[in-house]
Write an enzyme that holds these catalytic residues in place. Sequence first.
Site, PDB file in Angstrom:
ATOM      1  CE  LYS A 113      -4.317  -2.236   1.128  1.00  0.00           C
ATOM      2  NZ  LYS A 113      -3.877  -2.947   2.404  1.00  0.00           N
ATOM      3  CE  LYS A 192      -7.414 -16.373  -1.870  1.00  0.00           C
ATOM      4  NZ  LYS A 192      -6.776 -15.929  -0.975  1.00  0.00           N
ATOM      5  CE  LYS A 195     -17.090 -11.191   3.116  1.00  0.00           C
ATOM      6  NZ  LYS A 195     -16.327 -12.151   4.139  1.00  0.00           N
TER       7      LYS A 195
END
Length: 322
Positions: A113, A192, A195
């Site tokens: 990030k 995969k 969510k």
Amino acid sequence: MTRILTGIQSSGKPHLGNILGAIKPSIELSKNSKNESLFFIADLHSLINIKDSKIMNENTLAVAASWIAMGFDHDKNYFYRQSKITEVCELAWYLNCFTPYPMLSNSHSFKDKSDNLSDVNSGLFTYPVLMAADILLYDSEIVPVGKDQKQHLEITRDIAKSFNHNYGETFIIPESKIDKNVQTIPGTDGRKMSKTYENTIDIFADEKSLKKQIMSIVTDSKGLDDKKNPETCNVFNIFKLIASQVEVKEMEKKYTEGGYGYGHAKTHLFNLILELYYDERKLYSELIKNKDHLFNILEKGERKAKIIAEEVLVRVRSRLGY
Ligand code: TRP
């Protein structure tokens, strides 16, 4: 007794991928009478991303209900919320002072990030230190985790060794247990199941939503009569993870013979999930309606976990001269 510990991300209702990839293997491990398992909901780690008390609470309840519905024996073992054992924050501070800056700036959780630093809070930066505290606070010996957590376990071991080097044997150096057999579970679009990709199959969802998810599984456009290749079909690939060998062979035959449509296969998968998880779905829906009962179960685990945490912290404080 071997002490096993693992943290469970509380990112909402677990899906089939979580169930097959993490929940079931961990519960299996906890069934071994030589093991004592501490499984906790990592709700302090969640605060890094979730800044909404209602969602925080709902996610915790959904995770707790799923693990219990899937058969985790919370009486024999330990099941608790990370946030309720506040000792972990004290230990995390001590450990922070043994963690070299480059170790954290090299950690994947931060690095991934770090191209947008204004979005990074220091919780994300020190995520591995809190995780080390989670593990060391309970004298954990084995930590089952996914491959993505391997580096965090190495950081934990380094911090513990550095502390022990300064102050003498204080912490048990934990071993990670990375199960290589756990396959990646494909989602409804073949990637995969996650969510983030919105491709999940939520086995605890109501029938209507579950059906909708299964009907949305992506297939090629072969017609009913066409012969089909099971190996490249997402419906078949999900089916084979949960069906018996006989059922798998049967479906394989139908695919290759033709006259069997994707709609049929999806209905078959839907019915199998309802049948296979009948008890778990029922238990989940009862548990989720009864918050007080769930909180009572967690509080019982928290009282037990706190005893270990306090003992370890007394040891640590005295080493540090406090
Ligand atoms: N970071 C882990 C994950 O994302 C969750 C976690 C938090 C954890 N604390 C832990 C796992 C301690 C093992 C041990 O999956």
